[in-house]
Design an enzyme around this catalytic site. Structure first.
Site, mmCIF file in Angstrom:
data_model
loop_
_atom_site.group_PDB
_atom_site.id
_atom_site.type_symbol
_atom_site.label_atom_id
_atom_site.label_comp_id
_atom_site.label_asym_id
_atom_site.label_seq_id
_atom_site.Cartn_x
_atom_site.Cartn_y
_atom_site.Cartn_z
ATOM 1 N N SER A 94 0.813 -1.220 0.000
ATOM 2 C CA SER A 94 0.000 0.000 0.000
ATOM 3 C C SER A 94 0.844 1.266 0.000
ATOM 4 C CB SER A 94 -0.954 -0.004 1.192
ATOM 5 O OG SER A 94 -0.236 -0.108 2.410
ATOM 6 N N HIS A 151 -0.216 4.399 4.088
ATOM 7 C CA HIS A 151 -0.888 5.127 3.006
ATOM 8 C C HIS A 151 -0.425 6.578 2.954
ATOM 9 C CE1 HIS A 151 -4.631 2.385 2.279
ATOM 10 N NE2 HIS A 151 -3.553 1.680 2.553
#
Length: 255
Positions: free
Chosen positions: A129, A180
Site C-alpha cells: 500500500s 498510506h
C-alpha cells in the site's frame, strides 16, 4: 497513460520492472497461501513486526512491500492491478532505476513511519500500500506541477483516485493509515527530483518486420485474421473495468 494497448508478451517486454515486481508478489503470495516451508519462512521473517524491528531486524522496513495477506486473494489482486495501472507509464517516463527507487522508497517510508507511529510492539503489517500510494503521490505532483507530462483525462483519473483513497484511509477501520499517508507523501516529495528529465509517456508501438525488396508478400491466413480480429473497443472496456475495480478497492480499503 492508464489504458494498455499491449499484448501480454509486449507488456513484459516494455515494462520489465513492473512485471518483475508483480511476479515476486504473486510468487510470495502463492507460497504463503499454500503455507509452503518457503512461504512460512518468508512470512515469519519478512512481515513488518514492531518487536522484531526493535530487535534491529531493519530489513522488515523493506520486505513487507512484497508480502500480502495469505488468506485474502483480493489483497494481492488489487495491489497487483494497481501496479499494472499506475506502473507502466512511470517506468517508461522515469526509467527502470528511478521507477524502482520511487516504488521502494515510498514503501519503506510508509513502513518506517508505521513503526514510529504505532506504539504496540506486537503490531504487524504487510502489503504494497505505501509503495502504491507513493506512485499516486508522484502522479499528483505531476498533475499540479508538471502538467506537461500528463494528459487531462489521466489527470482527472489520478486526482479522483488519490482524493478518494486518502479520504477513505481515515474512514475505514483496519487500514494502515501511516503506510498510506507517508507513502503518498514520499512519492509526492520525490516529484521535483525524479521528474526533472522525465519524458512524456507514449504508447509503445510494435515494430512489424517489412518484407525485403520490392516483392509483395502473400499471407494465406490474412482473411482468417480479419474475420476473427477482436473488436478494438474490447481493450478499452477491459481497462475501464479494471479502473473501476481499482477505485472500488481504494474505497473499500483493500490496499
Amino acid at each position: 497513460m492508464f489504458f494498455r494497448s499491449e499484448t501480454f508478451k509486449d507488456f513484459i517486454r516494455f515494462y520489465p520492472t513492473v512485471t518483475i515486481i508483480i511476479g515476486i508478489q504473486l510468487f510470495v503470495w502463492l507460497n504463503t497461501f499454500f503455507s509452503t516451508p518457503l512461504g512460512d519462512w518468508i512470512f515469519s521473517w519478512g512481515i513488518g513486526w514492531n518487536a522484531a524491528i526493535e530487535a534491529e531486524q531493519y530489513w522488515r522496513f523493506l520486505t513487507p512491500i512484497f508480502i500480502h495477506d495469505p488468506s485474502s486473494i483480493m489483497h494481492i489482486l488489487f495491489n497487483s492491478f494497481s501496479l499494472v495501472l499506475f506502473g507502466p507509464a512511470l517506468e517508461q517516463m522515469l526509467g527502470k532505476s528511478k521507477f524502482i527507487f520511487v516504488y521502494l522508497f515510498a514503501g519503506v517510508v510508509g513502513n518506517i513511519f508505521t513503526y514510529l507511529a504505532e506504539p504496540g510492539l506486537n503490531y504487524m503489517h504487510y502489503g504494497a500500500s505505501g509503495a502504491v500510494y507513493g506512485l499516486i503521490g508522484l502522479y499528483i505532483y505531476m498533475a499540479f506541477s508538471r502538467k506537461d507530462l500528463i494528459d487531462p483525462s489521466s489527470r482527472q483519473i489520478v486526482i479522483t483516485i488519490g482524493v478518494i483513497g486518502l479520504i477513505m484511509t481515515f474512514l475505514r477501520p483496519g487500514i494502515n493509515i501511516y503506510a498510506h499517508l507517508f507513502g503518498f507523501i514520499g512519492g509526492l516529495a520525490l516529484g521535483p527530483l525524479v521528474l526533472t528529465k522525465a519524458k512524456t509517456f507514449t504508447y509503445q508501438q510494435i515494430r512489424r518486420r517489412k518484407p525485403k525488396g520490392d516483392s509483395v508478400s502473400f499471407d494465406p491466413n490474412r482473411w482468417n485474421k480479419k474475420r476473427f480480429s477482436p473488436n478494438k473497443n474490447v481493450g478499452a472496456i477491459i481497462w475501464g473495468v479494471i479502473i473501476v475495480l481499482i477505485v472500488l478497492g481504494v474505497i473499500g480499503g483493500l490496499f
